[in-house]
Design a protein around this motif. Structure first.
Motif, PDB file in Angstrom:
ATOM      1  N   LYS A   1      -5.908   6.304 -65.521  1.00 54.57           N
ATOM      2  CA  LYS A   1      -4.987   5.399 -64.835  1.00 54.57           C
ATOM      3  C   LYS A   1      -5.306   5.365 -63.351  1.00 54.57           C
ATOM      4  CE  LYS A   1      -1.113   5.543 -68.009  1.00 54.57           C
ATOM      5  NZ  LYS A   1       0.292   5.860 -68.200  1.00 54.57           N
ATOM      6  N   ALA A   2      -5.604   6.531 -62.781  1.00 50.58           N
ATOM      7  CA  ALA A   2      -5.903   6.615 -61.351  1.00 50.58           C
ATOM      8  C   ALA A   2      -7.300   6.081 -61.029  1.00 50.58           C
ATOM      9  CB  ALA A   2      -5.764   8.055 -60.866  1.00 50.58           C
ATOM     10  N   HIS A   3      -8.217   6.203 -61.992  1.00 49.22           N
ATOM     11  CA  HIS A   3      -9.618   5.806 -61.770  1.00 49.22           C
ATOM     12  C   HIS A   3     -10.120   4.995 -62.958  1.00 49.22           C
ATOM     13  CE1 HIS A   3      -9.947   8.354 -58.231  1.00 49.22           C
ATOM     14  NE2 HIS A   3      -9.243   9.233 -58.908  1.00 49.22           N
TER      15      HIS A   3
ATOM     16  N   ALA B   1      -3.911  10.450 -67.054  1.00 48.43           N
ATOM     17  CA  ALA B   1      -3.704  10.192 -65.628  1.00 48.43           C
ATOM     18  C   ALA B   1      -5.025   9.932 -64.907  1.00 48.43           C
ATOM     19  CB  ALA B   1      -2.970  11.361 -64.983  1.00 48.43           C
TER      20      ALA B   1
END
Length: 118
Positions: free
Chosen positions: A24-26, A21
């Motif tokens: 995916k977020a950064h 995650a």
């Protein structure tokens, strides 16, 4: 939002693994080198390691301040319900708090010459 990770061994080196995650977020942390700065016991700041010749030349750049401002930006975006206008009553409270305090904005900070980031 905190991302969980753990210590691991990678070949002959030690490393950290994080939840997918995070990447995916950064995505800026995918597929490149990172730099770690220990900023306090038990606290580490990890940033994308930009080669010196590609790094923007910003005088006085402070990675800790940049991280803090990034954190504030994220919190302000996530919790817009907590934002409210700064009122005249707020200003009166600031004036009362600072009554009698004199500040010379041109004076050097005391002890600044002894300060060193860990």
């Amino acid at each position: 939002m905190p991302f969980r990770g753990r210590h691991t061994t990678v070949g002959n080196s030690d490393g950290f693994t994080f939840d997918k995650a995070l990447f995916k977020a950064h995505p800026e942390f995918q597929g490149g080198r990172v730099a770690a700065h220990v900023i306090a016991p038990g606290q580490m700041l990890v940033s994308v390691d930009v080669p010196v010749d590609l790094a923007p030349e910003v005088e006085g750049h402070d990675p800790v301040l940049a991280a803090y401002l990034g954190f504030l930006d994220g919190q302000l975006e996530a919790r817009r319900d907590l934002l409210r206008p700064f009122t005249a009553e707020d200003m009166a409270g600031v004036d009362a708090l600072l009554e009698g305090v004199e500040v010379d904005l041109d004076a050097p900070l005391e002890g600044a010459e002894d300060f060193e980031l860990p």
